[in-house]
Scaffold this active site. Sequence first.
Site, PDB file in Angstrom:
ATOM      1  N   VAL A  12      83.024  44.636  86.362  1.00 42.59           N
ATOM      2  CA  VAL A  12      83.519  42.978  86.459  1.00 42.59           C
ATOM      3  C   VAL A  12      84.828  42.790  87.136  1.00 42.59           C
ATOM      4  O   VAL A  12      84.845  42.079  87.940  1.00 42.59           O
ATOM      5  CB  VAL A  12      83.325  42.374  85.195  1.00 42.59           C
ATOM      6  CG1 VAL A  12      83.902  40.789  85.098  1.00 42.59           C
ATOM      7  CG2 VAL A  12      81.811  42.286  84.491  1.00 42.59           C
ATOM      8  N   LYS A  36      91.219  56.677  88.160  1.00 36.85           N
ATOM      9  CA  LYS A  36      90.643  55.653  88.664  1.00 36.85           C
ATOM     10  C   LYS A  36      91.289  54.997  89.617  1.00 36.85           C
ATOM     11  O   LYS A  36      90.879  54.444  90.774  1.00 36.85           O
ATOM     12  CB  LYS A  36      89.858  54.696  87.567  1.00 36.85           C
ATOM     13  CG  LYS A  36      88.742  53.768  87.921  1.00 36.85           C
ATOM     14  CD  LYS A  36      88.567  53.035  86.667  1.00 36.85           C
ATOM     15  CE  LYS A  36      87.087  52.605  86.647  1.00 36.85           C
ATOM     16  NZ  LYS A  36      86.696  51.819  85.823  1.00 36.85           N
ATOM     17  N   GLU A 147      81.771  35.143  83.362  1.00 35.35           N
ATOM     18  CA  GLU A 147      81.128  35.941  84.752  1.00 35.35           C
ATOM     19  C   GLU A 147      79.783  35.914  84.075  1.00 35.35           C
ATOM     20  O   GLU A 147      79.028  36.135  83.307  1.00 35.35           O
ATOM     21  CB  GLU A 147      81.618  37.313  84.866  1.00 35.35           C
ATOM     22  CG  GLU A 147      81.515  38.326  83.686  1.00 35.35           C
ATOM     23  CD  GLU A 147      79.966  38.974  83.579  1.00 35.35           C
ATOM     24  OE1 GLU A 147      79.514  39.031  84.394  1.00 35.35           O
ATOM     25  OE2 GLU A 147      80.210  39.646  82.411  1.00 35.35           O
ATOM     26  N   LEU A 149      77.490  38.021  86.492  1.00 30.58           N
ATOM     27  CA  LEU A 149      77.400  39.029  87.435  1.00 30.58           C
ATOM     28  C   LEU A 149      76.075  40.229  87.162  1.00 30.58           C
ATOM     29  O   LEU A 149      76.333  40.789  85.980  1.00 30.58           O
ATOM     30  CB  LEU A 149      78.507  39.791  87.730  1.00 30.58           C
ATOM     31  CG  LEU A 149      79.732  39.020  87.956  1.00 30.58           C
ATOM     32  CD1 LEU A 149      80.970  40.061  88.444  1.00 30.58           C
ATOM     33  CD2 LEU A 149      79.638  38.170  89.494  1.00 30.58           C
ATOM     34  N   ARG A 150      75.029  40.171  87.774  1.00 29.57           N
ATOM     35  CA  ARG A 150      73.849  41.243  87.373  1.00 29.57           C
ATOM     36  C   ARG A 150      74.686  42.593  88.120  1.00 29.57           C
ATOM     37  O   ARG A 150      74.975  42.545  89.252  1.00 29.57           O
ATOM     38  CB  ARG A 150      72.651  40.646  87.974  1.00 29.57           C
ATOM     39  CG  ARG A 150      71.956  39.548  87.450  1.00 29.57           C
ATOM     40  CD  ARG A 150      71.107  39.012  88.344  1.00 29.57           C
ATOM     41  NE  ARG A 150      71.541  38.623  89.707  1.00 29.57           N
ATOM     42  CZ  ARG A 150      71.001  38.649  90.695  1.00 29.57           C
ATOM     43  NH1 ARG A 150      69.465  38.754  90.645  1.00 29.57           N
ATOM     44  NH2 ARG A 150      71.474  38.028  91.884  1.00 29.57           N
ATOM     45  N   LEU A 246      60.120  36.992  84.082  1.00 31.79           N
ATOM     46  CA  LEU A 246      58.914  37.308  83.360  1.00 31.79           C
ATOM     47  C   LEU A 246      58.073  38.627  83.551  1.00 31.79           C
ATOM     48  O   LEU A 246      56.812  38.631  83.457  1.00 31.79           O
ATOM     49  CB  LEU A 246      58.011  36.113  84.111  1.00 31.79           C
ATOM     50  CG  LEU A 246      58.435  34.769  83.610  1.00 31.79           C
ATOM     51  CD1 LEU A 246      57.554  33.544  84.548  1.00 31.79           C
ATOM     52  CD2 LEU A 246      58.175  34.332  82.117  1.00 31.79           C
ATOM     53  N   GLY A 249      58.197  45.057  80.051  1.00 32.97           N
ATOM     54  CA  GLY A 249      58.871  46.281  80.237  1.00 32.97           C
ATOM     55  C   GLY A 249      59.086  47.069  79.248  1.00 32.97           C
ATOM     56  O   GLY A 249      58.456  46.564  77.912  1.00 32.97           O
ATOM     57  N   CYS A 256      74.830  44.302  78.875  1.00 35.45           N
ATOM     58  CA  CYS A 256      75.185  42.659  78.459  1.00 35.45           C
ATOM     59  C   CYS A 256      74.310  42.252  77.227  1.00 35.45           C
ATOM     60  O   CYS A 256      74.578  41.799  76.064  1.00 35.45           O
ATOM     61  CB  CYS A 256      75.252  41.956  79.530  1.00 35.45           C
ATOM     62  SG  CYS A 256      76.660  42.081  80.771  1.00 35.45           S
ATOM     63  N   LYS A 259      74.176  43.567  73.736  1.00 37.82           N
ATOM     64  CA  LYS A 259      75.802  43.071  73.287  1.00 37.82           C
ATOM     65  C   LYS A 259      75.754  41.668  72.874  1.00 37.82           C
ATOM     66  O   LYS A 259      76.138  41.145  71.768  1.00 37.82           O
ATOM     67  CB  LYS A 259      76.889  43.763  74.144  1.00 37.82           C
ATOM     68  CG  LYS A 259      78.208  43.010  73.889  1.00 37.82           C
ATOM     69  CD  LYS A 259      79.249  43.721  74.866  1.00 37.82           C
ATOM     70  CE  LYS A 259      79.053  43.337  76.325  1.00 37.82           C
ATOM     71  NZ  LYS A 259      79.752  41.804  76.391  1.00 37.82           N
TER      72      LYS A 259
HETATM   73  C1  UDX Z   1      72.863  40.462  82.837  1.00 40.46           C
HETATM   74  C2  UDX Z   1      72.706  39.123  83.280  1.00 40.46           C
HETATM   75  O1  UDX Z   1      71.712  38.848  84.280  1.00 40.46           O
HETATM   76  C3  UDX Z   1      73.883  38.772  84.148  1.00 40.46           C
HETATM   77  O2  UDX Z   1      74.102  37.377  84.343  1.00 40.46           O
HETATM   78  C4  UDX Z   1      75.109  38.743  83.088  1.00 40.46           C
HETATM   79  O3  UDX Z   1      76.327  38.474  83.246  1.00 40.46           O
HETATM   80  C5  UDX Z   1      75.125  40.516  82.583  1.00 40.46           C
HETATM   81  O4  UDX Z   1      73.937  40.649  82.070  1.00 40.46           O
HETATM   82  P1  UDX Z   1      72.402  42.865  83.952  1.00 40.46           P
HETATM   83  O5  UDX Z   1      72.791  43.287  82.652  1.00 40.46           O
HETATM   84  O6  UDX Z   1      72.962  43.503  85.208  1.00 40.46           O
HETATM   85  O7  UDX Z   1      72.794  41.439  83.898  1.00 40.46           O
HETATM   86  O8  UDX Z   1      70.724  42.797  83.923  1.00 40.46           O
HETATM   87  P2  UDX Z   1      69.779  42.042  84.317  1.00 40.46           P
HETATM   88  O9  UDX Z   1      69.404  42.050  85.804  1.00 40.46           O
HETATM   89  O10 UDX Z   1      69.925  40.582  83.909  1.00 40.46           O
HETATM   90  O11 UDX Z   1      68.349  42.634  83.419  1.00 40.46           O
HETATM   91  C6  UDX Z   1      68.462  42.927  82.061  1.00 40.46           C
HETATM   92  C7  UDX Z   1      67.572  43.665  81.491  1.00 40.46           C
HETATM   93  O12 UDX Z   1      66.167  42.929  81.412  1.00 40.46           O
HETATM   94  C8  UDX Z   1      67.022  44.923  81.941  1.00 40.46           C
HETATM   95  O13 UDX Z   1      66.828  45.723  81.186  1.00 40.46           O
HETATM   96  C9  UDX Z   1      66.034  44.666  82.954  1.00 40.46           C
HETATM   97  O14 UDX Z   1      65.097  45.785  83.257  1.00 40.46           O
HETATM   98  C10 UDX Z   1      65.217  43.568  81.932  1.00 40.46           C
HETATM   99  N1  UDX Z   1      64.190  42.977  82.734  1.00 40.46           N
HETATM  100  C11 UDX Z   1      64.642  41.962  83.702  1.00 40.46           C
HETATM  101  C12 UDX Z   1      62.989  43.001  82.335  1.00 40.46           C
HETATM  102  O15 UDX Z   1      62.518  43.695  81.593  1.00 40.46           O
HETATM  103  N2  UDX Z   1      62.069  41.994  83.179  1.00 40.46           N
HETATM  104  C13 UDX Z   1      62.401  41.055  84.092  1.00 40.46           C
HETATM  105  O16 UDX Z   1      61.629  40.373  84.571  1.00 40.46           O
HETATM  106  C14 UDX Z   1      63.744  41.226  84.361  1.00 40.46           C
END
Ligand code: UDX
Length: 431
Positions: A12, A36, A147, A149-150, A246, A249, A256, A259
């Site tokens: 981030v 780092k 934030e 951010l994915r 949707l 998995g 994120c 937590k």
């Molecule tokens: C997430 C939020 O999307 C982001 O906005 C935030 O700030 C940080 O947390 P991230 O942790 O990078 O981002 O993952 P994300 O892409 O949101 O996926 C989260 C989890 O959901 C993953 O384990 C993913 O595999 C799962 N997922 C996502 C599914 O199982 N199915 C889906 O359709 C989408």
Amino acid sequence: MSKIGVIGAGYVGLTTAACFARLGHTVVCADVDEAKVAALSRAEVGAHEPGLAELVGEGLRAGRLRFVSGNAEALSGVDFVFLCVPTPTGVDGAADLTAVHAVLREARDAVAPGCVLVIKSTVPAGTTERVAELVGRPDVQVVSNPEFLREGHAVDDFLRPQRVVVGAEAEEAAHRVVGLYARTGAPALVTGSASAELVKYASNCFLAMKLSYVNSLAELCERVGADISDVTEGMRLDDRIGASFLEPGPGWGGSCFPKDTRALLSTADEAHVDFPLLRATIGTNGHQPHRVVSMVRDAVGPLAGARLGLLGLTFKAGTDDLRDSPALAVAALLAEEGAKLTGYDPCVSTDCGPVRVLDSPEAVAEGADGLVVLTEWPEFAELDWPNLAAAMTRPIIIDTRNLLPGDKVTEAGFHLIALGRPAQPLIQDQN
Ligand code: UDX
């Protein structure tokens, strides 16, 4: 253009620093990890984040981005300080704010009059207002700017955000922070700090809830002979539901969602608000790895001594992050039952707990009693199926991401079990 200090060079903080430099600001980014900082100063970015290394290099060359160890330089002589330090899960699931408090104590005496302290770390509702008292400087405002951010899309999400949310008691300071993002053209929401903080949790927990709902639906589909892909396709056509998040998995994971869901539940408990929906969201997710293991057991038979190959180990595709990866949760349960595990992941090269990591899907298939697809890496949809089937002791494959081309895989002789779809024997019974 402004002078910005960023505290923390995690994914981030680093994204924030590099992207603000891209937007024309002058940025000093501080981290406690000297190695780092040295690597980043040479434009060596460890994180697997598309576009980030290029932006860091560009910022360094343009003289708009610098990395320093120790916070002093990032706190003094800047107009804004962004706190991007971790807020991990602490006691009882609440967010641990130790790092945030430590930075603020240091900032209290170091920042110039008029400086705005911006909390980007995910913190519980009410934190910004409380820490403003802790800073205790009438000439320094504290603002929340969560934030969204994915991982794997962080640069794009920062430079082309769907929204910028800023919360503050002092509106003028909030508008100054919004101004930093002017070039992104994103719509901004300016609100109170508790509301801004809650937007972050509300969004992530809603998405997690959506996924737990879909994962339970997938289980139901298997039992009643429905196909989750068709069910979600029907749902997607309804604008009110929306098209994304949707995909069923092996459970949601990453740095994120686990937590943030626990932290919001802890906030609700503290506020004496019963939130059974959120509790069930977390509980349903905890059940998913067990469910995957049952599917593997049903397909392969007793797991003691079974040789299984895992395809995908990261928590989702497009990242090298293994934190709270459902794939590793599945692996731990399989190993507990005595399975011998190998794994392949395009972004992982060292062994992970009970999983011996090999360098190709073919190596993982060699002599295996079953393959389990756990992360949706697109390359897994295009493997040489006849070759893989021939290499295995028993050509069984369990697809927990509904990624594989069913026809090709079964034509190659595989027994395919996909999440949320009727099991093959059921289809045969019906014929
Ligand atoms: C997430 C939020 O999307 C982001 O906005 C935030 O700030 C940080 O947390 P991230 O942790 O990078 O981002 O993952 P994300 O892409 O949101 O996926 C989260 C989890 O959901 C993953 O384990 C993913 O595999 C799962 N997922 C996502 C599914 O199982 N199915 C889906 O359709 C989408």
